[in-house]
Scaffold this motif. Structure first.
Motif, short mmCIF file in Angstrom:
data_model
loop_
_atom_site.label_atom_id
_atom_site.label_comp_id
_atom_site.label_asym_id
_atom_site.label_seq_id
_atom_site.Cartn_x
_atom_site.Cartn_y
_atom_site.Cartn_z
N HIS A 28 15.70 56.79 58.98
CA HIS A 28 17.13 56.00 59.69
C HIS A 28 18.41 56.13 59.35
O HIS A 28 18.93 54.87 59.30
N GLU A 29 18.32 57.18 58.39
CA GLU A 29 19.60 57.54 58.04
C GLU A 29 20.05 56.66 57.07
O GLU A 29 22.01 56.53 56.55
N VAL A 30 19.00 56.47 56.79
CA VAL A 30 19.63 55.65 54.92
C VAL A 30 19.61 56.15 54.07
O VAL A 30 17.85 57.18 53.66
N VAL A 31 20.53 56.99 53.16
CA VAL A 31 20.48 58.12 51.96
C VAL A 31 20.05 56.91 50.67
O VAL A 31 22.15 56.94 50.65
N VAL A 32 19.01 57.40 50.00
CA VAL A 32 19.98 56.43 48.25
C VAL A 32 20.77 57.93 47.38
O VAL A 32 20.41 58.94 47.56
N GLU A 33 21.15 56.97 46.95
CA GLU A 33 21.84 57.94 44.93
C GLU A 33 20.48 59.19 44.88
O GLU A 33 20.88 59.59 44.46
N LYS A 34 19.04 58.47 44.67
CA LYS A 34 18.96 59.64 43.95
C LYS A 34 18.44 61.02 45.06
O LYS A 34 17.62 61.50 44.60
N MET A 35 18.48 60.25 46.29
CA MET A 35 18.05 61.11 47.24
C MET A 35 19.91 62.37 47.47
O MET A 35 20.06 62.75 48.67
N SER A 36 20.70 61.80 46.41
CA SER A 36 22.23 62.90 46.49
C SER A 36 22.81 62.11 47.67
O SER A 36 23.72 62.56 48.59
N GLY A 37 22.79 59.96 48.32
CA GLY A 37 23.24 60.03 49.02
C GLY A 37 24.47 58.61 48.43
O GLY A 37 24.46 58.60 46.84
N ASP A 38 25.25 57.60 49.18
CA ASP A 38 25.82 57.17 48.90
C ASP A 38 25.29 55.18 48.80
O ASP A 38 26.33 54.60 48.89
N VAL A 39 23.75 55.41 49.23
CA VAL A 39 23.93 53.87 48.98
C VAL A 39 22.14 53.67 47.36
O VAL A 39 21.24 54.30 47.19
N GLN A 40 23.45 52.97 46.92
CA GLN A 40 22.38 52.56 46.19
C GLN A 40 20.98 52.39 46.17
O GLN A 40 20.55 51.24 46.46
N ASP A 41 20.74 52.81 45.34
CA ASP A 41 18.87 51.85 45.04
C ASP A 41 18.20 51.34 43.68
O ASP A 41 18.70 52.51 42.44
N VAL A 42 17.33 50.44 43.42
CA VAL A 42 16.96 49.83 42.03
C VAL A 42 15.71 49.84 42.75
O VAL A 42 14.89 48.85 43.13
N GLU A 43 14.90 49.96 41.84
CA GLU A 43 12.92 49.62 41.23
C GLU A 43 13.08 48.55 40.56
O GLU A 43 13.49 48.16 39.73
N VAL A 44 12.49 47.46 41.46
CA VAL A 44 12.42 45.95 40.55
C VAL A 44 10.99 45.46 40.93
O VAL A 44 10.18 45.76 42.23
N SER A 45 10.89 44.99 40.17
CA SER A 45 9.31 43.33 40.11
C SER A 45 9.78 42.26 40.69
O SER A 45 10.48 41.85 39.23
N ALA A 46 9.50 41.30 41.32
CA ALA A 46 9.77 39.87 41.31
C ALA A 46 8.76 38.87 40.49
O ALA A 46 9.55 38.22 39.56
N LYS A 47 7.85 39.52 40.56
CA LYS A 47 6.14 39.03 39.27
C LYS A 47 6.29 39.14 38.18
O LYS A 47 7.02 38.23 37.21
N ALA A 48 7.02 40.78 38.19
CA ALA A 48 7.45 41.36 36.44
C ALA A 48 8.82 40.72 35.56
O ALA A 48 8.65 40.84 35.11
N GLY A 49 9.68 40.55 36.36
CA GLY A 49 10.77 40.34 36.28
C GLY A 49 12.08 41.66 35.95
O GLY A 49 12.14 41.33 34.91
N THR A 50 11.37 42.69 36.25
CA THR A 50 12.13 44.18 35.78
C THR A 50 12.71 44.80 36.86
O THR A 50 12.78 44.05 38.01
#
Length: 832
Positions: free
Chosen positions: A462-484
């Protein structure tokens, strides 16, 4: 000496004053009173020494009696010896009649003369009496003033020492005793009547004369104003039929918009609506007072009635702040507005709860968010962040679009164990349409089946390229339950806001966007707004959509009242005139008059728009009535405006070519009696979404037997309505053609029926099946096969290529060359 000469001379007529009674009662402070004897002196005339005072004039002599009228004795004619006794009797009768007439005439003349003389005497006597009364009144006034002065001097002199027994007693002062009646004391309870203004009555008859009246006769009398005198004269002139003074025609400045009703124009001109209708009739326009006319016609009317017109356009009346830009030096940094979007059950609200340190999901029905929530949090570094939580269900597409339009940054929440879902794709589209940056939060990374890299790969579709895939969209891995990963998410949000350089002017009139609106039972209409620029204060007058109001209270997301709200601050506003639509712009104006003017203008435009969408002619109305589409009427009541929008959209999506939902009324707030009455009249169920009926509405529900449908989860609501609509249509009928035949010959069968000789062309012909008789591809009748024979034997079915005879039920219209189509009907449960 006659009797008239013995009568005493007449005394002059007059009223005696209260002071002439011989005593004056004085009242002092502390309740002390004193009575002072008043001596009445006779008026003294100055004469020369040696002369005697003139004696009083003698009374006027009585008028002489009228001279006796000489009565002439009737001349008696000597009787002659020649007249007969009859002639003598006739003569005597004639003489007696003449004598009677002469005496009557003399008596009349004497009475007239006496009446004339009596009138002259009375007139003369009245003149003398008036002169004597006037003179007596002047003397009484002078005497009262003199007595009051003497009494005042006597009070001012010190009390004399007791007389010495050897001192000779001074001679008593001489005075002329006057017989005076005992004065009547006024009743205490009876108030003294005030003399009417301007009447010409005698002042001596107005009541008891007091010292205050004597000294200050005209003081204290309130003068009539000039306006009162003019009104009195005008009233008297009207009563007597005098000519009325024509009023001057006032010329007014009339503000005329592009479209205005005749009655509204009449009100602005201060003229009668009937006069305007008459003027339009003379112009050749047949209109009523409720019809709308254009600006040019209104100008003709205004000029004809002698007023001045001021043309205004829609841009002059309505508020347009799109071109209003704040100077660069007035702008100050503001907190970013972050909207959390994503698919249902991907953990959007749980993530926000972890950021806020609260637990909102426990209070959500069904564990899903169905309203837009606005919250503000403080980070560890002291920065403020405003979050908007949007629902992820497919029915709340408008809410997500609204959230994307008022936001600065979008956080797209995707569950690591679920992947990219339809509402995730929809949120990406809304974000792109709004032109705001996106941060991807991959949630539920604490689960063993989580695959974050798989999510990143799926987003590439869907043309969403995150920074880890050399794109310009920031991404972050979170866990609302664990609070990480929460701190990293906040850092990326603050970094993105610094790049955007978000600023606003807090010193101007506030503007805000309505996030959600509802009708609260105790507080009235309540709107959750997000301030975009300016500062919203308590007491501000505002207009929002077609409603206006005044800010009575501002409540923040923690339930505390605040005095003002700056840019990027979400607050609840109390004091609206009605429930506005979600997404409307709230603008603070200078006064209530301006707010009402804009609100009325917008209401008129909305009414005009609804009228344009309504059927305009009878053909359209009758075509709608003839339609084969079944209508399913409902009445919708929900807790907030956004839920009403979502339910309407979901119900319309359930409609198809066979049945459609017709929403009779959709509103915000508790279910009322009017809702029950509307539902009872149309036979519609009432859908209550997070609302209940009030006590009177419950009684009305039981009385009218109206069906209620309570729901708090929107997909439960849509499922039940879909089943109801399928039940209205009944089971689905599926036809399967099993055979076709051609009619070769027709012959009679019994007294009334006709039998058809058939040749089976295709399939089989079976007894008891449904059949359709066609002639030139036009259906003649739909029937069933009542009897089937092969030669003389009854058979159950006949196959292809064979001939048979049939008798069709309920029809005899059969001709050679017709075609017969035989089919089976299967009923299945209908689904929408």
């Amino acid at each position: 000496m006659s009797d008239e000469e013995n009568k005493p001379a007449r005394k002059p007529l007059g009223l005696k004053r209260a002071v002439d009674a011989g005593e004056v009662k004085q009242t002092f402070s502390h309740g002390r009173t004193n009575k002072v004897a008043v001596e009445v002196k006779r008026r003294r005339k100055l004469v020369k020494p040696g002369e005697e005072p003139a004696a009083p004039p003698p009374p006027p002599p009585p008028p002489p009696p009228p001279p006796p009228v000489a009565v002439k004795a009737p001349v008696k004619k000597p009787a002659t010896s020649k007249e007969t006794p009859q002639e003598r009797v006739a003569r005597l009768q004639r003489e007696a009649e003449e004598e009677r007439l002469r005496l009557t005439e003399q008596a009349r003349k004497r009475d007239d003369e006496q009446a004339r003389k009596a009138a002259e005497e009375e007139k003369k006597r009245a003149g003398e009496n008036r002169a004597q009364e006037k003179k007596a009144e002047e003397d009484a006034q002078k005497r009262v003033v003199q007595e009051v002065q003497d009494a005042a001097e006597a009070l001012a002199e010190p009390a004399e020492a007791p007389a010495d027994p050897g001192t000779p007693t001074p001679a008593a002062r001489k005075f002329t005793p006057v017989e005076r009646p005992e004065p009547k004391r006024p009743e205490k309870k009876k108030k003294e009547e005030k003399p009417s203004r301007g009447d010409g009555k005698d002042k001596r008859r107005s009541g008891k004369l007091t010292v205050t009246k004597a000294l200050n006769e005209d003081e204290g009398r309130r003068a009539r104003s000039l306006a009162a005198l003019k009104r009195a004269r005008e009233k008297e002139r009207r009563l007597h039929g005098g000519p009325a003074v024509p009023r001057e025609k006032q010329s007014r400045d009339v503000v005329v918009p592009e479209a205005i009703t005749v009655q509204e124009l009449a009100n602005r001109m201060a003229e009668k609506g009937a006069d305007l209708v008459k003027a339009l009739f003379n112009m050749g326009m047949m209109v009523t007072v409720n019809q709308t006319i254009d600006q040019d016609t209104a100008e003709l009317l205004v000029e004809e009635f002698g007023h001045n017109i001021t043309r205004v356009s829609e841009s002059d009346v309505d508020i347009d702040t799109s071109t209003d830009q704040d100077p660069e030096e007035t702008l100050k940094p503001r907190p970013p507005v972050v909207t959390i979007m994503g698919h249902v059950d991907h953990g959007k609200t749980s993530l926000l709860d972890a950021l806020r340190g609260t637990d909102v999901t426990k209070g959500e029905a069904g564990g899903i968010t169905q309203h837009i929530g606005a919250y503000q949090i403080n980070t560890k570094g002291g920065d403020k962040l405003t979050f908007l939580d949007t629902p992820g269900h497919e029915a709340f597409s408008e809410m997500r679009a609204r959230g994307a339009n008022v936001t600065d940054i979008v956080v797209l929440v995707v569950a690591a164990d679920d992947g990219v879902m339809p509402q995730t794709i929809e949120a990406i589209k809304h974000t792109r349409a709004a032109g705001v940056p996106m941060i991807v939060a991959i949630n539920k990374c604490d689960k063993p089946e989580a695959k974050p890299d798989n999510i990143r790969n799926r987003l590439l579709e869907h043309e969403v390229v995150v920074e880890k895939m050399s794109g310009d969209v920031q991404d972050v891995e979170v866990s609302a339950k664990a609070g990480t990963g929460l701190d990293e998410l906040i850092e990326k949000i603050l970094l993105q806001s610094e790049l955007l350089e978000l600023k606003a002017n807090p010193e101007r009139a506030a503007e805000a966007t309505v996030i959600e609106a509802r009708l609260d039972k105790g507080r009235g209409p309540v709107a959750t707004v997000l301030v975009t620029r300016g500062t919203l204060k308590r007491g501000d007058t505002f207009v929002v959509g077609t409603e206006s109001g005044r800010v009575r209270a501002l409540v923040d997301d923690k339930g505390k009242q605040v005095k003002e709200a700056g840019p990027s601050t979400p607050v609840e506003v109390l004091g609206l005139g009605g429930v506005p639509d979600a997404g409307e712009r709230l603008t603070v104006v200078e006064n209530e008059q301006r707010a009402r003017e804009v609100a009325e203008f917008r209401q008129a435009k909305a009414t005009e728009k609804r009228t344009a969408l309504a059927p305009t002619n009878f053909d359209t109305m009758f075509s709608n009535l003839k339609s084969d589409v079944i209508e399913f009427p409902v009445v919708v009541k929900a807790d907030v405006k956004g839920s009403v929008e979502a339910i309407n959209s979901a119900l319309h999506n359930l409609s198809n070519d066979d049945i459609k939902v017709r929403v009779l009324h959709a509103g915000v707030g508790a279910i009322t009696e009017s809702d029950v009455t509307l539902a009872a009249a149309s036979g519609a169920p009432i859908i209550g979404f997070n609302v209940r009926p009030n006590p009177k509405a419950r009684q009305q529900l039981e009385k009218d037997k109206v069906r209620m449908m309570y729901h708090d989860v929107i997909y439960h609501l849509t499922e039940e309505i879909a089943k109801e609509m399928a039940g209205e249509l009944g089971p689905e009928r599926i036809e399967t053609v099993v055979g076709r035949a051609e009619v070769k010959q027709v012959f009679p069968a019994g007294k009334r029926d006709k039998a058809a000789g058939l040749l089976v062309l295709e399939g089989i012909i079976r007894k008891g099946l449904h059949a359709r008789l066609t002639r030139d591809d036009v259906i003649v009748s739909a029937t069933t096969i009542a009897s089937l024979r092969r030669f003389k034997d009854d058979v159950d079915e006949v196959r292809t290529g064979l001939e048979c005879g049939v008798v069709l039920s309920d029809t005899n219209d059969i001709k050679a060359g017709d075609n017969l189509e035989v089919f089976e009907v299967e009923e299945r449960e209908r689904t929408l």
